[in-house]
Design an enzyme around this catalytic site. Structure first.
Site, short mmCIF file in Angstrom:
data_model
loop_
_atom_site.label_atom_id
_atom_site.label_comp_id
_atom_site.label_asym_id
_atom_site.label_seq_id
_atom_site.Cartn_x
_atom_site.Cartn_y
_atom_site.Cartn_z
N GLU A 157 130.27 5.69 14.91
CA GLU A 157 130.68 5.92 16.36
C GLU A 157 132.09 4.94 16.73
O GLU A 157 131.91 4.02 17.51
CB GLU A 157 129.74 5.68 17.22
CG GLU A 157 128.49 6.62 17.31
CD GLU A 157 127.35 6.76 18.27
OE1 GLU A 157 127.59 6.04 19.63
OE2 GLU A 157 126.40 7.62 18.32
N GLU A 358 122.30 10.96 14.05
CA GLU A 358 121.15 10.59 15.36
C GLU A 358 121.11 11.38 16.24
O GLU A 358 121.95 12.23 16.60
CB GLU A 358 122.05 9.15 15.96
CG GLU A 358 122.01 8.07 15.20
CD GLU A 358 122.93 7.02 15.96
OE1 GLU A 358 122.74 6.96 17.08
OE2 GLU A 358 123.46 6.08 15.25
#
Ligand code: FCB
Length: 783
Positions: A157, A358
Site C-alpha cells: 500500500e 487483504e
C-alpha cells in the site's frame, strides 16, 4: 467449478505485518522504526517474535494454507543501510522452517510501512536514496530466505505510506507536506522497481507489489452501480481515482503516470524527482498484483470543498458518508465493489495475475464464556468471497485470497482498539482464542469455497430437538451454568459442534434474563434535524447490531416520554441505554442511572455524574478556531454563543475565551436562544450594530454561523474581507455556503464507535472512563 467452489489450486491464506504483531522492538539487535513510538499504544503488539511457534501451530490447526507476513527492515538492517544483522534474519529463518514444516506456504512482503528510523532521520521516503537502500535490503533478505520463499511482495500500500505518512500526517512519520507525499509515492514506486530487479537477479520465482485499490464512486452509485454521472461528478471521481489508484497501477503496469495526474504532481511537488529512466525501472515486469480491498471511496463534486490533506489536489471534492452498513472503522460495507474492481483490473491490466492480499473487517467483538461469536465478520468475509467468486467466473484471474488478519493486533495509529483478527488476543495475557470466524474460515478452506446456498443457521430449537433436551437446558449449557449434569452437557456440546450452532440472543436471554436489547434514547428536538446526531444514530445502531444487540429507539421529547422511558428501563426491558444527546437538564440521565442499568451518553452532562460519556474536545476546537482568526489578523472577534444550558456551548465558549485571553484580547459575546440560522442572523446583526470595528465572528454552531453569514452580507459586509466567520460541527451545508464556511469538524464514526464500545464494556461489567475525541479545524474561504 460448482456455483460456490473456487478454481483448483486457489490459495487460501491470512495476512499479517511485522510491526503489528511482532513486538520485541529491541530484541535481537533490531533498530528503531518510525512506528515504534508513533502509535498511541505500546508497541509490544502480539509478542509474535517470541510466540511464533504457537502462532504457526494455531494456523496449522485452522487449516490455513498460506501465510503472508512482512519482514521488518529495522530487524534485518538496523541502520536502514549497511550492516546486515544476522540475528534479525535468524528470526525469519526459524519462522519459515516452522511454516514449511506445518505445510503452510509463505508469502513475504518486504515493506509494510515500518521504515528504519535512521533512514527517516536522513530524509525518509521523500529522499531518493531510500529507494536504493530498499533494493539492497531486499537482496539481503532474499539471500538468506530465498530458498524457502517463492512469492515476494515488494511494498505494501504505497498510497498509505506516502499520503498518510507524509501528507495528512495521520501515520508515521507524521509529516504534513503535499510535496513530500508525492515524492514519497514516486520513491516507493522506484523502490519497488529496483527491488524487482534485485530479486529477479537473485533468482526469485515470483515477484509482485501490494496495492490498496479503492473503487471511487458517488453516493448514488453505492446502491446503483450503473448510475450515469454529471460531468462535475465524473471529473471528481476520475481525479480521486488517479490519486488513489492509477498513481500506482499505471507506472507499475504501464510504465507511465496517468496523464491527468501529472499536472497535480507538478503543481505540488514539481517533476524534478522523476528522473529519466525511472519509469522503465518501475515497470519491470511482475508476476502478480496483490490487491487489498476494504471499502470504496465515496465522493461527489462540491466546488467549495478544500483539499483533503491525504489527497493533495482534491479541492472541490467532498468525501461523503453514505447510509450503508459500516464496520466499526466507519468503513461502508460494499462487497459488490470487489467484483467491479477485479473486473476493471482484469480489463485494464490484462497481463497481470491478481491476488486478494487483504480483506477483512473491524467489528465490536463480544467475548463470552463460550467464545467469540463474530457473526458480522463471517458474513462480511462470506459476502466478499461471493463477490470474488463471481468476478472469477467472469474471467478475473484471481489466484488467491488472504484474510486480514490472523490475530487482533496493533492497528497503527488506532492502537489495540480495532479488532480485525480471526483470532482474539487478550493483550494483558497474550492468550489467543479463535473466534467463530476462524472456524468458519477453516471450513471454507477445506471445502475450497462456500456452500451452495447460505447455510440456514441452526437454531436453539434444532439443537434441543437433536439433543433431546429442552430449550432451557441448551441455554443453560451454552451459558456455562453448572446446574446441568456433565452427561447432558457433553451431549448438548456435541450437538452444538456438529451443527455449528452459534448461541444467539434467545439462548442467552432464556437463562441470563437479559433482553439483549439496548435502548437508544434520542433527546429531541435539539436543533431541527441535527445531521450529526442522525449520523451518530446510524453508526451506533450498526455497531451495536453488529455486536448482536437489538435496538429499541425511543424519543425523549416530553415529560411524559421521560416517564415512559424510565419505567421501560426500570422494568429491565433493556440491558443498557445510549442517550444522545443528553437532555439539557440531565434529569433523564440522572433518573436512568439510578435504575442500575448501564447507561452511556453522547456529550458531557451538565451535572458531573458517574455516567460515562463520549464527547468531542469542544473547548480545544473552539480555541483552534479562535486562534486561527487571530492568526489571520482579526482583532475584534465576536462570538455567537447559543443556549448556555448546553454543556457543549459552555465548553466552546470557554475555549474561545481562553484563546482570546492568551492573546490579550477580550470577548465580545452575543447570546442566542437556540442554534438556528434565524438566531444566528439576529445575533450577528446585534454584534455588527453594537461593534463598529468588529472584524470576525465565531459561532458556536454551523447553523448559527450560516445565519450570521447571510446577515453580514445583507448589511453590506464582505466575507471574509471585512468580516471573517467561523462555525462549529462541519455539517454538510457548511461547505456549500458562499463563501464556504471555516468550521470545526467532529469525528462522527469515532464517536459512535466509542459509544458502542463504552456500552458493551459496561454490559460486561467492566469499569470504563469517559472518552473525549479531538475536533479538527477545517479552514475554508469564510476566514
Ligand atoms: C491495510 C493495512 C493493514 C491493516 C488494514 C486494516 O491498509 O495494509 O496493515 O492496517 O489496512
Amino acid at each position: 467449478m460448482s456455483a460456490a467452489s473456487f478454481p483448483e489450486g486457489f490459495v487460501w491464506g491470512v495476512s499479517t505485518s511485522a510491526f503489528q504483531i511482532e513486538g520485541a522492538t529491541t530484541a535481537g539487535g533490531r533498530g528503531p522504526s518510525i512506528w515504534d513510538g508513533f502509535s498511541a499504544d505500546r508497541a509490544e503488539a502480539c509478542d509474535h517474535y517470541h510466540r511464533h511457534t504457537e502462532d504457526v501451530r494455531l494456523m496449522k490447526d485452522l487449516g490455513i494454507a498460506a501465510y503472508r507476513f512482512s519482514v521488518s527492515w529495522a530487524r534485518v538492517i538496523p541502520d536502514g543501510c549497511g550492516k546486515v544483522n544476522t540475528a534479525g534474519l535468524d528470526f525469519y529463518d526459524r519462522l519459515l522452517d516452522e511454516l514449511l514444516a506445518a505445510g503452510i506456504t509463505p508469502y513475504a512482503t518486504l515493506y509494510h510501512w515500518d521504515l528504519p528510523q535512521v533512514l527517516e532521520d536522513q530524509g525518509g521516503w521523500p529522499v531518493r536514496d531510500t529507494a536504493r537502500h530498499f533494493a539492497d535490503y531486499a537482496a539481503a533478505v532474499h539471500e538468506r530466505l530465498g530458498d524457502r520463499v517463492d512469492t515476494w511482495f515488494t511494498v505494501n500500500e504505497p498510497w498509505v505510506a506516502a499520503f498518510l505518512g507524509y501528507g495528512s500526517g495521520v501515520h508515521a512519520p507524521g509529516r504534513t507536506s503535499a510535496a513530500d507525499a508525492f515524492r514519497s509515492a514516486h520513491h516507493l514506486l522506484l523502490a519497488h522497481g529496483l527491488a524487482v530487479q534485485a530479486l529477479r537477479a537473485a533468482g526469485a520465482a515470483k515477484v509482485g507489489a501490494v496495492v490498496n485499490i479503492s473503487p471511487v464512486l458517488t453516493p448514488a452509485q453505492v446502491s446503483d452501480a450503473g448510475r450515469e454521472l454529471s460531468e462535475e461528478d465524473a471529473e471528481a471521481v476520475a481525479r480521486i481515482d488517479a490519486l488513489a489508484n492509477r498513481q500506482f497501477l499505471d507506472p507499475m503496469l504501464r510504465g507511465a503516470y496517468p496523464a491527468d495526474l501529472i499536472p497535480l504532481i507538478e503543481r505540488h511537488a514539481g517533476l524534478g524527482h522523476v528522473r529519466d529512466g525511472d519509469l522503465d525501472v518501475i515497470a519491470r515486469p511482475i508476476d502478480l498484483i496483490g490487491v487489498n480491498y476494504y471499502a470504496p471511496l465515496v465522493v461527489q463534486a462540491q466546488p467549495s470543498e478544500p483539499a483533503d490533506p491525504a489527497f493533495p489536489g482534491s479541492e472541490g471534492v467532498l468525501f461523503c458518508t453514505v447510509p450503508t452498513a459500516v464496520t466499526a472503522m466507519g468503513w461502508p460495507i460494499v462487497p459488490g465493489c470487489l467484483s467491479q474492481l477485479l473486473g476493471r483490473l482484469s480489463r485494464e491490466y490484462p497481463e497481470t495475475d491478481l491476488m486478494i492480499t487483504e480483506n477483512g473487517a473491524d467489528f465490536v467483538d463480544v467475548v463470552t464464556g463460550d467464545g467469540i461469536h463474530d457473526v458480522d465478520r463471517i458474513s462480511f468475509i462470506e459476502e466478499h468471497l461471493r463477490a470474488l467468486r463471481s468476478a472469477i467466473e467472469n474471467g478475473a484471474r484471481v489466484r488467491g485470497y488472504f484474510v486480514w488478519t490472523l490475530l487482533d493486533n496493533l492497528e497503527w495509529a488506532d492502537g489495540y482498539q480495532r479488532k480485525f483478527g480471526l483470532v482474539h488476543v487478550d493483550f494483558a495475557t497474550q492468550k489467543r482464542r479463535p473466534k467463530d470466524s476462524a472456524r468458519w474460515y477453516k471450513d471454507v478452506i477445506a471445502r475450497n469455497g462456500l456452500t451452495e446456498t447460505r447455510p440456514r443457521r441452526p437454531t436453539l430449537e434444532t439443537v434441543a430437538a437433536r439433543a433431546r433436551v429442552s430449550r432451557a437446558t441448551v441455554s443453560r449449557v451454552v451459558n456455562g451454568e453448572s446446574s446441568v449434569s456433565s452427561e447432558v452437557r457433553a451431549t448438548v456440546m456435541r450437538v452444538v459442534r456438529e451443527l455449528g450452532y452459534v448461541p444467539n440472543a434467545a439462548a442467552r436471554s432464556l437463562v441470563t434474563r437479559r433482553t439483549n436489547t439496548v435502548a437508544l434514547v434520542l433527546s429531541v428536538p435539539r436543533q431541527g434535524g441535527d445531521p450529526l446526531t442522525a449520523a451518530v444514530v446510524q453508526y451506533v445502531t450498526s455497531m451495536l447490531e453488529g455486536a448482536g444487540k437489538q435496538i429499541t429507539l425511543m424519543l425523549a421529547d416530553t415529560a411524559e416520554s421521560h416517564r415512559r422511558i424510565a419505567s421501560h428501563v426500570e422494568a429491565r426491558l433493556a440491558d443498557g441505554v445510549v442517550l444522545l444527546p443528553p437532555d439539557r437538564a440531565d434529569t433523564l440521565a440522572e433518573r436512568l442511572s439510578r435504575t442500575g442499568v448501564p447507561i452511556v451518553l453522547l456529550g458531557k452532562p451538565a451535572v458531573t455524574s458517574l455516567v460515562p460519556y463520549v464527547d468531542v474536545d469542544n473547548a480545544g476546537g473552539a480555541a483552534a478556531a479562535t486562534e486561527h482568526l487571530i492568526a489571520r489578523g482579526r482583532r475584534h472577534i465576536g462570538m455567537i454563543c447559543g443556549p448556555m444550558d448546553l454543556t457543549s456551548v459552555q465548553d466552546r465558549l470557554a475555549g474561545h475565551r481562553a484563546a482570546l485571553h492568551r492573546a490579550g484580547m477580550s470577548p465580545i459575546l452575543a447570546p442566542a436562544g437556540d442554534l438556528t440560522r434565524a438566531s444566528g442572523a439576529a445575533a450577528a446583526r446585534r454584534l455588527i450594530g453594537d461593534n463598529p470595528s468588529l472584524d470576525a465572528i465565531f459561532a458556536a454552531g454551523d447553523q448559527l454561523a450560516i445565519g450570521a453569514l447571510r446577515a453580514a452580507q445583507e448589511t453590506g459586509r464582505r466575507v471574509p474581507d471585512d468580516l471573517a466567520i467561523a462555525g462549529f460541527d462541519d455539517v454538510d451545508a457548511a461547505s456549500a455556503t458562499t463563501p464556504p464556511l471555516t468550521t470545526v469538524r467532529v469525528p462522527v464514526a469515532d464517536q459512535a464507535l466509542a459509544l458502542a464500545r463504552l456500552l458493551l464494556s459496561r454490559l460486561e461489567g467492566r469499569h470504563v472512563t469517559s472518552v473525549v475525541l479531538p475536533a479538527r479545524l477545517v479552514v475554508r474561504d469564510s476566514t
